[in-house]
Enzyme design. Structure first.
Site, PDB file in Angstrom:
ATOM      1  N   LYS A  10       0.880  -1.167   0.000  1.00 47.78           N
ATOM      2  CA  LYS A  10       0.000   0.000   0.000  1.00 47.78           C
ATOM      3  C   LYS A  10       0.919   1.219   0.000  1.00 47.78           C
ATOM      4  O   LYS A  10       1.621   1.492   0.971  1.00 47.78           O
ATOM      5  CB  LYS A  10      -0.910   0.013   1.228  1.00 47.78           C
ATOM      6  CG  LYS A  10      -1.805   1.247   1.271  1.00 47.78           C
ATOM      7  CD  LYS A  10      -2.448   1.431   2.625  1.00 47.78           C
ATOM      8  CE  LYS A  10      -3.099   2.806   2.686  1.00 47.78           C
ATOM      9  NZ  LYS A  10      -3.538   3.160   4.049  1.00 47.78           N
ATOM     10  N   GLY A  49      -8.222   9.319   9.121  1.00 48.37           N
ATOM     11  CA  GLY A  49      -8.576   9.413  10.529  1.00 48.37           C
ATOM     12  C   GLY A  49      -9.658  10.412  10.862  1.00 48.37           C
ATOM     13  O   GLY A  49      -9.976  10.606  12.046  1.00 48.37           O
ATOM     14  N   ALA A  82      -9.444   5.558   3.675  1.00 42.50           N
ATOM     15  CA  ALA A  82      -9.417   6.723   4.571  1.00 42.50           C
ATOM     16  C   ALA A  82     -10.741   7.461   4.614  1.00 42.50           C
ATOM     17  O   ALA A  82     -11.405   7.641   3.577  1.00 42.50           O
ATOM     18  CB  ALA A  82      -8.307   7.715   4.197  1.00 42.50           C
ATOM     19  N   GLY A  83     -11.116   7.878   5.809  1.00 39.25           N
ATOM     20  CA  GLY A  83     -12.275   8.738   6.005  1.00 39.25           C
ATOM     21  C   GLY A  83     -13.520   8.055   6.512  1.00 39.25           C
ATOM     22  O   GLY A  83     -14.447   8.714   6.988  1.00 39.25           O
ATOM     23  N   ASN A 116      -9.026   1.751   9.329  1.00 41.81           N
ATOM     24  CA  ASN A 116      -8.337   1.428  10.571  1.00 41.81           C
ATOM     25  C   ASN A 116      -8.969   2.167  11.746  1.00 41.81           C
ATOM     26  O   ASN A 116      -9.539   1.568  12.643  1.00 41.81           O
ATOM     27  CB  ASN A 116      -6.850   1.769  10.466  1.00 41.81           C
ATOM     28  CG  ASN A 116      -6.113   1.457  11.755  1.00 41.81           C
ATOM     29  OD1 ASN A 116      -5.958   0.295  12.121  1.00 41.81           O
ATOM     30  ND2 ASN A 116      -5.678   2.478  12.471  1.00 41.81           N
ATOM     31  N   THR A 117      -8.904   3.507  11.707  1.00 40.95           N
ATOM     32  CA  THR A 117      -9.355   4.299  12.851  1.00 40.95           C
ATOM     33  C   THR A 117     -10.816   4.068  13.195  1.00 40.95           C
ATOM     34  O   THR A 117     -11.188   4.037  14.374  1.00 40.95           O
ATOM     35  CB  THR A 117      -9.123   5.799  12.577  1.00 40.95           C
ATOM     36  OG1 THR A 117      -7.756   6.006  12.212  1.00 40.95           O
ATOM     37  CG2 THR A 117      -9.440   6.642  13.801  1.00 40.95           C
TER      38      THR A 117
END
Length: 260
Positions: A98, A159, A185-186, A207-208
């Protein structure tokens, strides 16, 4: 029957990719990975101890079950990202990468020129490159032409949990490239993941949204179900949108009881 997600010639039944950062503990991370149903787990090469150098986050990932996706998080130049990818391959983490080349430390938006340069270099040297990029259809096409196996447009800043801020650009990207499109992301909650999949994206990386949830393990399961539901809804085909109401029980052909 649905098709599998294919990356670098390998098939995956799950379309959810999860990360390893920000968890309260490594045991919670491991449980969340199990509940997510994911088959790919991404790890930041620069932020973990590699095999053979003491205790590692990799000790908590079942590599017989999960495919590792090393990432170049924290790299701010193409050269830095390329060196990090080579380090991961030499450490035995494989050719999948990635690719992140960050252009701004506050927003973590990518440096697209550096990203394009690094993609060309790594693809030429046999890596399966999955670049994290802006939601820009023009850049997505350039990355595909440079050899990217996947393009990974952001839904919102890393994040942020803001969800899919520009679904229209994502849809144009889907029409522009022929490689898989994975939102990266997001995503903040399950409905964001479902929206990404309903647009027709091939997968979602997060992830977050899982790790920072009040109950990370439960959120991992929610994300699994959301990705599956969104994909199923996309394949089923939503009803057309209409400006005015349309009765769900049409009256055409029924007797006119008012004249009885």
């Amino acid at each position: 029957m649905d098709t599998s997600l294919v990356i670098g010639g390998k098939e995956f039944s799950s379309r959810l990719i999860v990360g390893t950062g920000k968890y309260g503990s490594l045991d919670v991370m491991r449980q969340a990975h199990e509940e997510s149903g994911a088959e790919i787990v991404t790890v930041a090469v620069r932020r973990v101890s590699l095999p053979g150098s003491g205790e590692s986050i990799l000790d908590y990932i079942d590599t017989k079950r999960f495919t590792l996706l090393p990432n170049t998080a924290g790299c701010y130049t193409a050269d830095e990202a390329v060196r990090t990818a080579y380090l991961a391959r030499e450490a035995g983490l494989g050719d999948l990468v990635k690719l992140e080349v960050i252009g701004d430390s506050r927003t973590l938006f990518p440096d697209v020129q550096g990203l394009l340069d690094a993609t060309k270099t790594l693809a030429r040297d046999g890596f399966v490159v999955m670049p994290y990029t802006n939601d820009d259809p023009v850049m997505a096409k350039k990355l595909e032409d440079a050899g990217a196996a996947v393009v990974m447009p952001l839904g919102a800043p890393i994040g942020s949990g803001l969800g899919i801020r520009n679904p229209y650009n994502i849809k144009i990207i889907l029409e522009t490239v022929s490689v898989p499109v994975i939102v990266d992301a997001g995503v903040g909650t399950a409905s964001d993941a479902a929206i990404a999949m309903e647009l027709g994206c091939d997968g979602v990386l997060m992830n977050t949204a899982i790790a920072s949830a009040r109950d990370a393990v439960a959120m991992a399961r929610a994300m699994r179900l959301a990705v599956e539901a969104g994909r199923l809804a996309y394949k089923a085909g939503r009803m057309p949108k209409k400006l005015y109401a349309s009765a769900s029980s049409p009256l055409e052909g029924l007797p006119d009881w008012s004249t009885s």
